[in-house]
Design an enzyme around this catalytic site. Structure first.
Site, short mmCIF file in Angstrom:
data_model
loop_
_atom_site.label_atom_id
_atom_site.label_comp_id
_atom_site.label_asym_id
_atom_site.label_seq_id
_atom_site.Cartn_x
_atom_site.Cartn_y
_atom_site.Cartn_z
N TRP A 19 0.51 -1.50 0.22
CA TRP A 19 0.00 0.24 -0.22
C TRP A 19 0.96 1.24 -0.10
CZ3 TRP A 19 -2.88 -3.89 1.40
CH2 TRP A 19 -4.15 -4.97 0.47
N ASP A 77 -11.29 4.87 5.03
CA ASP A 77 -12.21 4.62 4.24
C ASP A 77 -13.63 5.65 5.06
OD1 ASP A 77 -9.95 3.93 3.10
OD2 ASP A 77 -10.37 1.61 3.93
N ARG A 128 -15.37 -3.37 11.88
CA ARG A 128 -14.66 -3.03 9.43
C ARG A 128 -15.88 -2.25 8.88
NH1 ARG A 128 -10.28 -3.46 7.49
NH2 ARG A 128 -11.65 -3.77 5.35
N GLU A 180 -3.59 -2.29 15.22
CA GLU A 180 -3.91 -1.43 13.78
C GLU A 180 -4.48 -0.13 13.89
OE1 GLU A 180 -6.57 -3.22 11.28
OE2 GLU A 180 -6.12 -1.85 9.49
C1 DGY Z 1 -8.63 -1.54 2.48
O1 DGY Z 1 -8.71 -2.76 2.09
O2 DGY Z 1 -9.32 -2.17 3.80
C2 DGY Z 1 -8.20 -0.88 2.27
O3 DGY Z 1 -8.21 0.19 3.12
C3 DGY Z 1 -8.53 -0.87 1.22
O4 DGY Z 1 -7.40 0.38 0.55
#
Ligand code: DGY
Length: 425
Positions: A32, A169, A201, A395
């Site tokens: 990334w 995101d 998520r 994370e």
């Molecule tokens: C993910 O896969 O969660 C990333 O943030 C997208 O690039």
């Protein structure tokens, strides 16, 4: 080496894929873009040559127009991650080096800022210059890409086209997108909830939007004016815009070290800084905020992006100080920096970018605070190191309890821990 430094070094070594570093052992099996920028700063503390390779391998994914994509796929690991390059078919024809597999969007150019810092960390001036001269054209073209391929008439600020580009995101600052009710034309199966609980998520609705926007970008052939006509998501992201300015300064500095003409003129950077203040400063909120180009309005959602944006290091010092105070007030007793203040609409303590503390955000904010509030910068670094010492190299972290969330053994958390430990010496 302290126990924490040894643990951080072990995470980088375990996630090392050779020429690049997986962001985490299983959840993110490719390379990334902005991750590699942060990660290279950790390698620079351990092994300078490995830090240099991290940046070079990311630049290898560049497009002919200068864009460095947000994901550089490893052809051996395509089964382990969704979405793969098949969601970005036209992107595969844009690469400068045939055969590289990439996504069709980018990230804030942290990689460029990191390339300056990694170079400066090399004590041998000849070796430093030789390395900069190999990466310089790609760094320059990446920064120029935002100006040349991502602006619309009337503003020097780049247009961000996808929430994944921001790296944040599912931040509440992008929640307006949900109202558009986008759905991709193809069925799909997510893999991101295999290793991390779905409650930490983005939601299914978020993913519908993410994939539908990928289809819109493809249908627009990655032409910004065409995409602007079709898409409900075109924003000026406060953090990307701030990092762009710092990246342009980094390119100018490397150019000067190499005896090259500086590609970004002072007048251009001044005009950009003025546009940033105009578009992003919200006097009523006392914070730098994002801007929605489609609605033509500021996005009135306070997040730590406005504080991390101080890493640009060009903002009005009075406003910078005020944004720091405003954000601390909104966040109350939460750990620093909750990415959304608890109590704000959309806050979720455990869900990805909707509230948790992220180490890269703290690191950027501390860099910004260095300029006008060094004692606060030192305090933020100390609090950040305390958090990882207590909760591990996760994370992200629950801002109410400090619990580690998402993937374990997260590379940028480890890398920036090494960088923070060295900065606190
Ligand atoms: C993910 O896969 O969660 C990333 O943030 C997208 O690039």
């Amino acid at each position: 080496m302290s126990d924490l430094a040894a643990a951080a070094a072990a995470v980088l070594r375990a996630n090392d894929a050779g020429a690049w570093t997986k962001p985490s052992p299983a959840q993110y099996p490719h390379q990334w873009n902005w991750d590699s920028g942060f990660i290279s700063l950790g390698w620079a503390q351990l092994d300078w040559a490995r830090a240099a390779i991290e940046i070079q391998s990311m630049l290898r994914a560049r497009w002919r127009d200068g864009m460095v994509p947000h994901v550089h796929y490893d052809p051996e690991r395509l089964k382990g991650y969704f979405p793969g390059p098949d969601w970005w078919p036209l992107a595969q024809r844009q690469v400068l080096h045939p055969g590289q597999l990439t996504s069709g969007i980018t990230n804030p150019p942290v990689l460029v800022v990191a390339a300056l810092e990694v170079g400066l960390a090399q004590p041998d001036a000849g070796r430093r210059r030789r390395w900069w001269s190999t990466v310089y054209p790609d760094l320059r073209d990446f920064v120029a890409f935002f100006r040349d391929r991502r602006t619309l008439a009337g503003s020097p600020l780049p247009v961000m086209v996808h929430p994944w580009e921001s790296g944040w995101d599912n931040s509440p600052r992008w929640d307006f997108l949900k109202a558009a009710g986008l759905k991709p034309s193809r069925p799909y199966e997510r893999l991101d909830t295999v290793h991390v609980g779905a409650g930490q998520r983005p939601t299914g609705k978020d993913y519908d939007s993410f994939l539908a926007l990928a289809e819109l970008l493809e249908a627009s052939r990655y032409e910004i004016a065409e995409y602007r006509r079709r898409s409900p998501f075109c924003v000026h992201d406060v953090l990307l815009d701030a990092i762009w300015h710092r990246a342009a300064g980094a390119v100018n500095r490397i150019a000067a070290e190499l005896g090259e003409r500086q590609p970004f003129a002072k007048a251009e950077l001044d005009e950009y800084a003025a546009a940033f203040e105009e578009v992003h400063w919200d006097e009523a909120a006392g914070l730098y905020l994002d801007h929605d180009l489609v609605a033509g309005t500021r996005i009135e959602v306070p997040t730590a992006a406005g504080v991390a944006a101080l890493a640009g290091a060009f903002q009005d010092p009075g406003r910078a100080a005020r944004s720091r105070t405003t954000y601390a007030r909104l966040s109350g007793a939460a750990l620093e920096l909750a990415t959304t203040p608890p109590g704000q609409p959309g806050f979720e303590a455990r869900r990805y970018w909707r509230g948790p503390v992220w180490i890269n955000v703290n690191w950027l904010a501390a860099r910004g605070l260095d300029r006008f509030a060094p004692a606060e910068a030192a305090e933020l670094r100390r609090a950040t190191l305390d958090l990882v010492a207590r909760s591990g190299l996760a994370e992200y972290f629950d801002p109410l309890t400090g619990e580690g969330l998402g993937s374990d053994a997260f590379s940028w958390t480890a890398a920036l821990t090494l960088e923070l430990l060295s900065a606190s010496k």
